[in-house]
Design an enzyme around this catalytic site. Sequence first.
Site, PDB file in Angstrom:
ATOM      1  N   LYS A  22      -8.068   8.097  -4.452  1.00 49.68           N
ATOM      2  CA  LYS A  22      -7.239   7.624  -3.319  1.00 49.68           C
ATOM      3  C   LYS A  22      -5.756   7.680  -3.675  1.00 49.68           C
ATOM      4  O   LYS A  22      -4.946   8.206  -2.923  1.00 49.68           O
ATOM      5  CB  LYS A  22      -7.617   6.182  -2.956  1.00 49.68           C
ATOM      6  CG  LYS A  22      -6.634   5.533  -1.999  1.00 49.68           C
ATOM      7  CD  LYS A  22      -7.010   4.114  -1.636  1.00 49.68           C
ATOM      8  CE  LYS A  22      -6.347   3.044  -2.452  1.00 49.68           C
ATOM      9  NZ  LYS A  22      -4.891   2.890  -2.225  1.00 49.68           N
ATOM     10  N   ASN A  23      -5.423   7.130  -4.828  1.00 45.97           N
ATOM     11  CA  ASN A  23      -4.000   7.015  -5.163  1.00 45.97           C
ATOM     12  C   ASN A  23      -3.376   8.351  -5.538  1.00 45.97           C
ATOM     13  O   ASN A  23      -2.153   8.464  -5.592  1.00 45.97           O
ATOM     14  CB  ASN A  23      -3.797   5.993  -6.280  1.00 45.97           C
ATOM     15  CG  ASN A  23      -3.997   4.571  -5.790  1.00 45.97           C
ATOM     16  OD1 ASN A  23      -4.159   4.354  -4.594  1.00 45.97           O
ATOM     17  ND2 ASN A  23      -4.009   3.620  -6.707  1.00 45.97           N
ATOM     18  N   CYS A 118       2.572  -8.076   1.387  1.00 48.13           N
ATOM     19  CA  CYS A 118       1.168  -7.815   1.672  1.00 48.13           C
ATOM     20  C   CYS A 118       0.357  -8.789   0.846  1.00 48.13           C
ATOM     21  O   CYS A 118       0.918  -9.597   0.118  1.00 48.13           O
ATOM     22  CB  CYS A 118       0.793  -6.371   1.361  1.00 48.13           C
ATOM     23  SG  CYS A 118       0.720  -6.045  -0.387  1.00 48.13           S
ATOM     24  N   ARG A 123       6.007  -6.840  -3.030  1.00 52.28           N
ATOM     25  CA  ARG A 123       6.101  -5.389  -3.141  1.00 52.28           C
ATOM     26  C   ARG A 123       7.378  -4.817  -2.532  1.00 52.28           C
ATOM     27  O   ARG A 123       7.352  -4.109  -1.517  1.00 52.28           O
ATOM     28  CB  ARG A 123       4.843  -4.728  -2.559  1.00 52.28           C
ATOM     29  CG  ARG A 123       3.600  -5.240  -3.236  1.00 52.28           C
ATOM     30  CD  ARG A 123       2.351  -4.581  -2.739  1.00 52.28           C
ATOM     31  NE  ARG A 123       2.068  -3.338  -3.439  1.00 52.28           N
ATOM     32  CZ  ARG A 123       0.920  -2.693  -3.338  1.00 52.28           C
ATOM     33  NH1 ARG A 123      -0.018  -3.135  -2.574  1.00 52.28           N
ATOM     34  NH2 ARG A 123       0.719  -1.576  -4.004  1.00 52.28           N
ATOM     35  N   ASP A 312      -5.576  -2.500 -10.737  1.00 55.42           N
ATOM     36  CA  ASP A 312      -6.551  -2.220  -9.682  1.00 55.42           C
ATOM     37  C   ASP A 312      -8.002  -2.448 -10.118  1.00 55.42           C
ATOM     38  O   ASP A 312      -8.910  -2.315  -9.294  1.00 55.42           O
ATOM     39  CB  ASP A 312      -6.400  -0.768  -9.185  1.00 55.42           C
ATOM     40  CG  ASP A 312      -5.188  -0.605  -8.286  1.00 55.42           C
ATOM     41  OD1 ASP A 312      -4.570  -1.617  -7.923  1.00 55.42           O
ATOM     42  OD2 ASP A 312      -4.858   0.555  -7.945  1.00 55.42           O
ATOM     43  N   ARG A 404     -10.721   1.019   3.064  1.00 53.95           N
ATOM     44  CA  ARG A 404      -9.429   1.680   2.815  1.00 53.95           C
ATOM     45  C   ARG A 404      -9.519   2.571   1.581  1.00 53.95           C
ATOM     46  O   ARG A 404      -8.861   3.612   1.521  1.00 53.95           O
ATOM     47  CB  ARG A 404      -8.335   0.631   2.565  1.00 53.95           C
ATOM     48  CG  ARG A 404      -7.793  -0.034   3.800  1.00 53.95           C
ATOM     49  CD  ARG A 404      -6.545  -0.821   3.438  1.00 53.95           C
ATOM     50  NE  ARG A 404      -5.750  -0.063   2.512  1.00 53.95           N
ATOM     51  CZ  ARG A 404      -5.143  -0.551   1.419  1.00 53.95           C
ATOM     52  NH1 ARG A 404      -5.205  -1.824   1.150  1.00 53.95           N
ATOM     53  NH2 ARG A 404      -4.454   0.223   0.616  1.00 53.95           N
TER      54      ARG A 404
HETATM   55  C1  UD1 Z   1       0.397   1.942  -6.742  1.00 53.53           C
HETATM   56  C2  UD1 Z   1      -1.039   2.043  -6.305  1.00 53.53           C
HETATM   57  C3  UD1 Z   1      -1.717   0.682  -6.348  1.00 53.53           C
HETATM   58  C4  UD1 Z   1      -1.554   0.078  -7.746  1.00 53.53           C
HETATM   59  C5  UD1 Z   1      -0.093   0.074  -8.168  1.00 53.53           C
HETATM   60  C6  UD1 Z   1       0.102  -0.387  -9.604  1.00 53.53           C
HETATM   61  C7  UD1 Z   1      -0.968   3.860  -4.730  1.00 53.53           C
HETATM   62  C8  UD1 Z   1      -1.110   4.309  -3.313  1.00 53.53           C
HETATM   63  N1  UD1 Z   1      -1.084   2.566  -4.942  1.00 53.53           N
HETATM   64  O1  UD1 Z   1       1.054   1.089  -5.806  1.00 53.53           O
HETATM   65  O2  UD1 Z   1      -3.092   0.855  -6.059  1.00 53.53           O
HETATM   66  O3  UD1 Z   1      -2.025  -1.245  -7.723  1.00 53.53           O
HETATM   67  O4  UD1 Z   1       0.441   1.403  -8.059  1.00 53.53           O
HETATM   68  O5  UD1 Z   1      -0.662   0.376 -10.477  1.00 53.53           O
HETATM   69  O6  UD1 Z   1      -0.810   4.661  -5.617  1.00 53.53           O
HETATM   70  N2  UD1 Z   1       8.137  -2.801  -7.461  1.00 53.53           N
HETATM   71  C9  UD1 Z   1       9.426  -3.243  -7.287  1.00 53.53           C
HETATM   72  N3  UD1 Z   1      10.303  -2.430  -6.626  1.00 53.53           N
HETATM   73  C10 UD1 Z   1       9.933  -1.218  -6.129  1.00 53.53           C
HETATM   74  C11 UD1 Z   1       8.621  -0.764  -6.324  1.00 53.53           C
HETATM   75  C12 UD1 Z   1       7.735  -1.585  -6.985  1.00 53.53           C
HETATM   76  O7  UD1 Z   1       9.770  -4.343  -7.715  1.00 53.53           O
HETATM   77  O8  UD1 Z   1      10.792  -0.535  -5.557  1.00 53.53           O
HETATM   78  C13 UD1 Z   1       7.151  -3.687  -8.147  1.00 53.53           C
HETATM   79  C14 UD1 Z   1       6.033  -4.097  -7.186  1.00 53.53           C
HETATM   80  O9  UD1 Z   1       6.410  -5.220  -6.429  1.00 53.53           O
HETATM   81  C15 UD1 Z   1       4.916  -4.409  -8.150  1.00 53.53           C
HETATM   82  C16 UD1 Z   1       5.142  -3.406  -9.276  1.00 53.53           C
HETATM   83  O10 UD1 Z   1       6.487  -2.969  -9.153  1.00 53.53           O
HETATM   84  O11 UD1 Z   1       5.026  -5.713  -8.643  1.00 53.53           O
HETATM   85  C17 UD1 Z   1       4.197  -2.213  -9.233  1.00 53.53           C
HETATM   86  O12 UD1 Z   1       4.391  -1.513  -8.043  1.00 53.53           O
HETATM   87  P1  UD1 Z   1       4.199   0.072  -7.933  1.00 53.53           P
HETATM   88  O13 UD1 Z   1       3.898   0.636  -9.273  1.00 53.53           O
HETATM   89  O14 UD1 Z   1       5.341   0.616  -7.183  1.00 53.53           O
HETATM   90  O15 UD1 Z   1       2.904   0.140  -7.054  1.00 53.53           O
HETATM   91  P2  UD1 Z   1       2.646   1.015  -5.763  1.00 53.53           P
HETATM   92  O16 UD1 Z   1       3.202   2.376  -5.936  1.00 53.53           O
HETATM   93  O17 UD1 Z   1       3.006   0.227  -4.563  1.00 53.53           O
END
Ligand code: UD1
Length: 428
Positions: A22-23, A118, A123, A312, A404
């Site tokens: 998925k990711n 969420c 996030r 995850d 999902r």
């Molecule tokens: C992706 C995965 C999700 C997984 C996560 C962490 C997908 C579609 N989803 O989510 O399943 O749980 O990686 O392995 O690939 N953060 C910030 N600022 C930002 C972006 C992120 O502070 O601009 C923080 C988030 O709040 C969170 C952490 O960084 O606490 C990890 O987020 P991130 O690695 O970005 O996860 P996703 O890409 O949303």
Amino acid sequence: MYKIIIQKSENLRGAVEVGGSKNAVLPLMAATLLTEEPCIISGVPNLKDVDVMCRLLGSFGAVVDVDQAAAQIRVDASNIVSSVAPPELVKAMRASIVSMGPLLARTGKAGIPLPGGCAIGDRPIDLHIKGFIALGADVEMVGDENDDGFVTACAARMRGAEMYLDFASVGATENIMMAAALAEGTTIIENPAQEPEIVDLANFLNKMGARIRGAGTDVIRIEGVSRLHGAEHSVIPDRIEAGTFMLAAAITRSSVLVGNMLPNHVMPITAKLRECGVLIKEEGTGLRVDATRGVLRATDIKTLPYPGFPTDIQPQFMAFLTTVPGPSNVIETVFENRFMHIEELNRMNAGIIEAGRRAILKGGAALRGADVRATDLRAGAALVLAGLAAEGTTEVTDVFHIDRGYDNLVGKLAELGARIKRVRRSES
Ligand code: UD1
């Protein structure tokens, strides 16, 4: 509306095939926006999030053909008519944000409603935005995440830049990589995410003509090119689905072959299960997970960006640890609010105490079936696993969360001999 009904299930047996990730597939689909030529992605799992991404690409003007039987998607993004993501799709799937980098690079602008908080935390998207600004985009934000916020980014042509990510965000790394692929000059991302999904995206982009090196390491270097062309790509197997089936074998004290997966992608899960006394060895295209022998023992886990233990799989591993004799700690460092499953697991007599980002498990719980609610995708999977180990009947509601990200979880577990069914909420 569906629910999943589960009875205690011992002796799962046989083999299960893991589907496409998925990711990985979501950013791959977003990347097709970078070229006016058609792209073909195969090994695509049948998931709600993939449907949402198809609709999102369609809303930008891309023509998306899904061949479900062949697990293949063809995207023709020759004609982009909009660079603004519809709010209802962003609300349905936070990962819609990864369309922003490609739209910006291809059309010079991108607009997206702020995805907002969420179930598993706030996030924010500050790292994505900092990346776009570093590449020379003008970014404007109206409102905030709690107040119908909207962010727009514009750049005639982006310029390569050196940047350091404060946190190795998966989505930000993907967005920046895609935007930088068409930027002028060289981009260097220090402290990027190193997840296998990042490597898969870089491989696809390179097939499209991008020049990306270092994906999967702690520095990614991107030489921008002026255009990208169409390409074909097969998605990597889903390491989180694989881990979920490994834990299904462990929690039911069974022996199962988890096939069609890449063992090195689940190394932290394998290592932790081995610490607990589960036997794991490579067999065929995957791993044999054997929890039928010996006495299991508890271990602590702490989630971290890859190659650390994946957040995850934290809820599913916690469900397993509740059944293992001896106390243990589960520490969540990636998300600030990813313990919603604790309350639900405790309805099943799990005996977990929540203390900030630490969960303290007393272990050796005799789980009892209960009516529980999937509060998010992986929490839902954890409850299904707990149901397999619990005396009596467990009913899991809000199954749409599970849909999902799992392609036929119930059917695949039933194939392994689990006593599990999916029914409409009015039936039982
Ligand atoms: C992706 C995965 C999700 C997984 C996560 C962490 C997908 C579609 N989803 O989510 O399943 O749980 O990686 O392995 O690939 N953060 C910030 N600022 C930002 C972006 C992120 O502070 O601009 C923080 C988030 O709040 C969170 C952490 O960084 O606490 C990890 O987020 P991130 O690695 O970005 O996860 P996703 O890409 O949303």
